[in-house]
Design an enzyme around this catalytic site. Structure first.
Site, PDB file in Angstrom:
ATOM      1  N   CYS A   1       7.513  -6.175 -28.356  1.00 12.21           N
ATOM      2  CA  CYS A   1       7.975  -4.958 -28.315  1.00 12.21           C
ATOM      3  C   CYS A   1       9.098  -4.748 -27.288  1.00 12.21           C
ATOM      4  CB  CYS A   1       6.903  -3.754 -28.093  1.00 12.21           C
ATOM      5  SG  CYS A   1       7.703  -2.177 -28.306  1.00 12.21           S
TER       6      CYS A   1
ATOM      7  N   HIS B   1       4.357  -1.028 -37.035  1.00 11.01           N
ATOM      8  CA  HIS B   1       4.469  -0.909 -35.536  1.00 11.01           C
ATOM      9  C   HIS B   1       5.385   0.322 -35.032  1.00 11.01           C
ATOM     10  CE1 HIS B   1       5.977  -3.371 -31.956  1.00 11.01           C
ATOM     11  NE2 HIS B   1       6.470  -2.229 -31.708  1.00 11.01           N
ATOM     12  N   GLU B   2       6.281   0.615 -35.798  1.00  8.17           N
ATOM     13  CA  GLU B   2       6.949   1.911 -35.652  1.00  8.17           C
ATOM     14  C   GLU B   2       6.367   3.071 -35.560  1.00  8.17           C
ATOM     15  OE1 GLU B   2       9.603   1.240 -34.138  1.00  8.17           O
ATOM     16  OE2 GLU B   2       9.943  -0.819 -34.690  1.00  8.17           O
TER      17      GLU B   2
ATOM     18  N   HIS C   1       4.434   3.708 -32.831  1.00 12.19           N
ATOM     19  CA  HIS C   1       4.940   4.429 -31.540  1.00 12.19           C
ATOM     20  C   HIS C   1       4.935   5.732 -31.781  1.00 12.19           C
ATOM     21  CE1 HIS C   1       6.718   1.138 -29.067  1.00 12.19           C
ATOM     22  NE2 HIS C   1       7.237   0.769 -30.426  1.00 12.19           N
TER      23      HIS C   1
HETATM   24 ZN   LIG Z   1       7.736  -1.427 -30.320  1.00 11.06          ZN
END
Ligand SMILES: [Zn+2]
Length: 196
Positions: free
Chosen positions: A105, A147-148, A151
């Site tokens: 990341c 993954h996003e 976040h």
């Molecule tokens: Zn990331």
């Protein structure tokens, strides 16, 4: 066209990376400006020294707590530097068995960990005009979107990482040689980067 400003990609530990983001209004000037800043920031990051290709960016990574993410449009041709926007994205369905693979990341310096992600997901979001979009993402794109979306919910790869007991691993890139160095979980935990 005037020059779009860029912002710094923030690195863990930073409180914004651990907070749930707010619902964004795609029609607002603030969100339009944010998307332009995110695109310019990605290009600047990729052009920077010793940097690599980026596959996506979430707004909290530039310290903007909105449910906005950019995802690379083409994972086969990295010369194409287009990113599509996902505003207020939701994963409405997970399919298949999670695949455990290496992940890193931009906001977690140097660390690579093994994270399980679903190979197929259904996504609902808004586009930049505020229209509802629904699509199925597979493989690498599915992994990037998971993954996003993490976040936007204040979760980082360490929060999803498999422990050594679960067959996971922790590795770090040596900045001098570019080689991956294995780390024990205890070494990673000593740095205090785990949320929980
Ligand atoms: Zn990331």
């Amino acid at each position: 066209m005037s020059q779009v400003k860029t912002k710094k990609v923030i690195i863990d530990p930073h409180p914004t990376l651990h907070k749930e983001c707010k619902v964004a209004d795609p029609k607002s000037q603030e969100i339009k400006d944010l998307l332009a800043t995110m695109r310019a920031t990605l290009k600047e990051w990729e052009d920077g020294e010793d940097r690599y290709v980026s596959v996506g960016l979430a707004a909290p990574q530039i310290d903007e707590p909105w449910r906005v993410a950019l995802v690379r449009s083409d994972f086969h041709n990295y010369d194409k530097r287009d990113f599509y926007a996902l505003i207020n994205p939701e994963i409405t369905k997970y399919e298949g068995s999670p695949i455990q693979d290496d992940e890193s990341c931009m906001s977690v310096h140097g660390l690579h960990v093994k994270v399980p992600r679903y190979p197929k997901i259904k996504v609902k979001a808004q586009d930049e005009e505020g229209n509802e979009i629904k699509f199925t993402a597979r493989g690498y794109e599915a992994k990037v979107i998971q993954h996003e979306v993490d976040h936007l919910n204040g979760l980082l790869i360490m929060d999803r990482a498999l422990t050594e007991n679960q067959g996971g691993y922790f590795r770090e890139m040596d900045p001098k040689t570019g080689k991956m160095i294995p780390l024990t979980q205890a070494e990673v935990e000593k740095r205090g980067i785990f949320n929980k």
